[in-house]
Write an enzyme that holds these catalytic residues in place. Structure first.
Site, mmCIF file in Angstrom:
data_model
loop_
_atom_site.group_PDB
_atom_site.id
_atom_site.type_symbol
_atom_site.label_atom_id
_atom_site.label_comp_id
_atom_site.label_asym_id
_atom_site.label_seq_id
_atom_site.Cartn_x
_atom_site.Cartn_y
_atom_site.Cartn_z
ATOM 1 N N ASP A 1 0.857 -1.192 0.000
ATOM 2 C CA ASP A 1 0.000 0.000 0.000
ATOM 3 C C ASP A 1 0.889 1.235 0.000
ATOM 4 O O ASP A 1 1.576 1.509 0.986
ATOM 5 C CB ASP A 1 -0.920 -0.015 1.228
ATOM 6 C CG ASP A 1 -1.742 1.262 1.343
ATOM 7 O OD1 ASP A 1 -2.216 1.744 0.299
ATOM 8 O OD2 ASP A 1 -1.903 1.779 2.466
ATOM 9 N N VAL A 2 0.875 1.983 -1.104
ATOM 10 C CA VAL A 2 1.752 3.143 -1.262
ATOM 11 C C VAL A 2 0.969 4.412 -0.937
ATOM 12 O O VAL A 2 0.042 4.788 -1.662
ATOM 13 C CB VAL A 2 2.304 3.226 -2.702
ATOM 14 C CG1 VAL A 2 3.266 4.399 -2.834
ATOM 15 C CG2 VAL A 2 2.982 1.924 -3.090
ATOM 16 N N ASN B 1 1.211 8.684 0.561
ATOM 17 C CA ASN B 1 2.031 9.866 0.344
ATOM 18 C C ASN B 1 3.202 9.954 1.314
ATOM 19 O O ASN B 1 4.246 10.513 0.987
ATOM 20 C CB ASN B 1 1.172 11.127 0.466
ATOM 21 C CG ASN B 1 0.228 11.295 -0.703
ATOM 22 O OD1 ASN B 1 0.652 11.567 -1.812
ATOM 23 N ND2 ASN B 1 -1.059 11.098 -0.459
ATOM 24 N N THR B 2 3.028 9.417 2.516
ATOM 25 C CA THR B 2 4.077 9.492 3.530
ATOM 26 C C THR B 2 4.812 8.167 3.687
ATOM 27 O O THR B 2 6.041 8.135 3.777
ATOM 28 C CB THR B 2 3.480 9.908 4.892
ATOM 29 O OG1 THR B 2 2.777 11.147 4.730
ATOM 30 C CG2 THR B 2 4.566 10.083 5.934
ATOM 31 N N ASP C 1 -6.592 3.735 -2.642
ATOM 32 C CA ASP C 1 -6.709 3.445 -1.213
ATOM 33 C C ASP C 1 -8.161 3.414 -0.766
ATOM 34 O O ASP C 1 -8.555 2.563 0.049
ATOM 35 C CB ASP C 1 -5.919 4.472 -0.392
ATOM 36 C CG ASP C 1 -6.307 5.918 -0.694
ATOM 37 O OD1 ASP C 1 -6.875 6.190 -1.777
ATOM 38 O OD2 ASP C 1 -6.035 6.794 0.157
ATOM 39 N N ARG C 2 -8.984 4.308 -1.321
ATOM 40 C CA ARG C 2 -10.399 4.349 -0.950
ATOM 41 C C ARG C 2 -11.142 3.112 -1.472
ATOM 42 O O ARG C 2 -12.005 2.561 -0.780
ATOM 43 C CB ARG C 2 -11.036 5.636 -1.484
ATOM 44 C CG ARG C 2 -10.369 6.902 -0.941
ATOM 45 C CD ARG C 2 -10.905 8.162 -1.585
ATOM 46 N NE ARG C 2 -12.209 8.519 -1.026
ATOM 47 C CZ ARG C 2 -12.940 9.532 -1.493
ATOM 48 N NH1 ARG C 2 -12.519 10.235 -2.534
ATOM 49 N NH2 ARG C 2 -14.110 9.807 -0.938
ATOM 50 N N ILE D 1 5.026 3.702 2.761
ATOM 51 C CA ILE D 1 4.638 2.497 2.039
ATOM 52 C C ILE D 1 4.512 1.381 3.061
ATOM 53 O O ILE D 1 5.448 1.115 3.816
ATOM 54 C CB ILE D 1 5.702 2.106 0.990
ATOM 55 C CG1 ILE D 1 5.893 3.228 -0.030
ATOM 56 C CG2 ILE D 1 5.315 0.804 0.288
ATOM 57 C CD1 ILE D 1 7.050 2.981 -0.994
ATOM 58 N N VAL D 2 3.339 0.743 3.098
ATOM 59 C CA VAL D 2 3.115 -0.378 4.013
ATOM 60 C C VAL D 2 3.176 -1.674 3.211
ATOM 61 O O VAL D 2 2.523 -1.805 2.176
ATOM 62 C CB VAL D 2 1.762 -0.258 4.729
ATOM 63 C CG1 VAL D 2 1.534 -1.452 5.652
ATOM 64 C CG2 VAL D 2 1.683 1.046 5.523
#
Length: 260
Positions: free
Chosen positions: A6-7, A9-10, A109-110, A12-13
């Site tokens: 999951d990328v 803006n702050t 992401d949404r 990356i998970v």
């Protein structure tokens, strides 16, 4: 095992799921200036420290809201894991009906969060993701994604206050004991956090009214996720569930729907 990425803006998970449970998850900084080789070194070190063999990864899925990272990141994933990553975007099977004027505008992401909420909770829902931006998404029980709203994140708001007001310091995001404060630091903390809680409660209240005035009369479940979800949820009764793994769960569900 599958790798979920999951990328944001702050950050990356990254999460590794073995079909039964998550066996590892990591958070690294998003950096559009990094090359694929630099990402490769960083990710391979994480796998090595966690004693996970990259060859065991059978598939990769990625959601991203940062386009300028994707070229390096996709090259890294192909090089390190020898799989073509599934990218969350137009054309992917989701199982939900996106009612946006232009469905292509909805952030990955949404979509991922909405898919997870629909598949896991099977109820009408309001999904709040406390990231760099805070997003609110409305979802009907039948899988209709109605839309939502986007606000500056808590840290953005706090940083703007520090950067634009010459005499105000940068402060930690901690909830003070009272809203009437006797120092500059606690006064700023109270204004930022209690103000943000008020914003969350008002938006949730108005979204519930609009959802219940439409075809669905069911009380929506309010689900919070993201880095600061617990901080806000502890201060309000408007959030029903904090699900820190919601985005990774959504990626895992989307992988299963699209792996063919």
């Amino acid at each position: 095992m599958i790798l979920l990425v999951d990328v944001g803006n702050t950050n990356i998970v990254l999460g590794v799921h073995n079909g039964q449970e998550y066996i590892a998850s990591w958070r690294i900084s998003s950096d559009g200036n990094k090359t694929s080789d630099e990402y490769s070194i960083q990710v391979m070190q994480l796998f090595n420290v966690s004693e996970i063999d990259p060859k065991e990864i059978k598939g990769v899925i990625v959601s991203s809201v940062v386009p300028n990272i994707m070229h390096s990141l996709e090259n890294m994933l192909r090089k390190c894991f020898c799989h073509e990553p599934i990218i969350v975007g137009p054309g992917i099977k989701t199982g939900i009906n996106i009612k946006y004027d232009n469905p292509k505008e909805v952030g990955a992401d949404r979509i991922v969060n909405a898919v997870a909420a629909h598949e896991i909770y099977k109820k009408s829902a309001i999904i709040i993701d406390f990231g760099t931006a805070t997003t609110f998404c409305a979802l009907r029980k039948n899988g209709d994604y109605l839309g939502g709203c986007i606000c500056p994140g808590i840290r953005i708001s706090a940083d703007a206050l520090f950067e634009r007001a010459a005499k105000l310091p940068r402060v930690e995001l901690e909830v003070p004991k009272t809203i009437i404060c006797k120092s500059t630091v606690t006064s700023m903390q109270a204004g930022i956090l209690f103000g943000y809680i008020g914003q969350v409660e008002y938006i949730v209240k108005k979204m519930k009214e609009e959802i219940k005035n439409s075809k669905n009369k069911e009380e929506p479940l309010v689900i919070a996720t993201g880095g600061l979800a617990n901080l806000i949820a502890k201060q309000t009764d408007f959030i029903d569930i904090v699900d820190s793994d919601l985005t990774l769960e959504g990626l895992k569900i989307l992988y299963e729907k699209n792996k063919e």
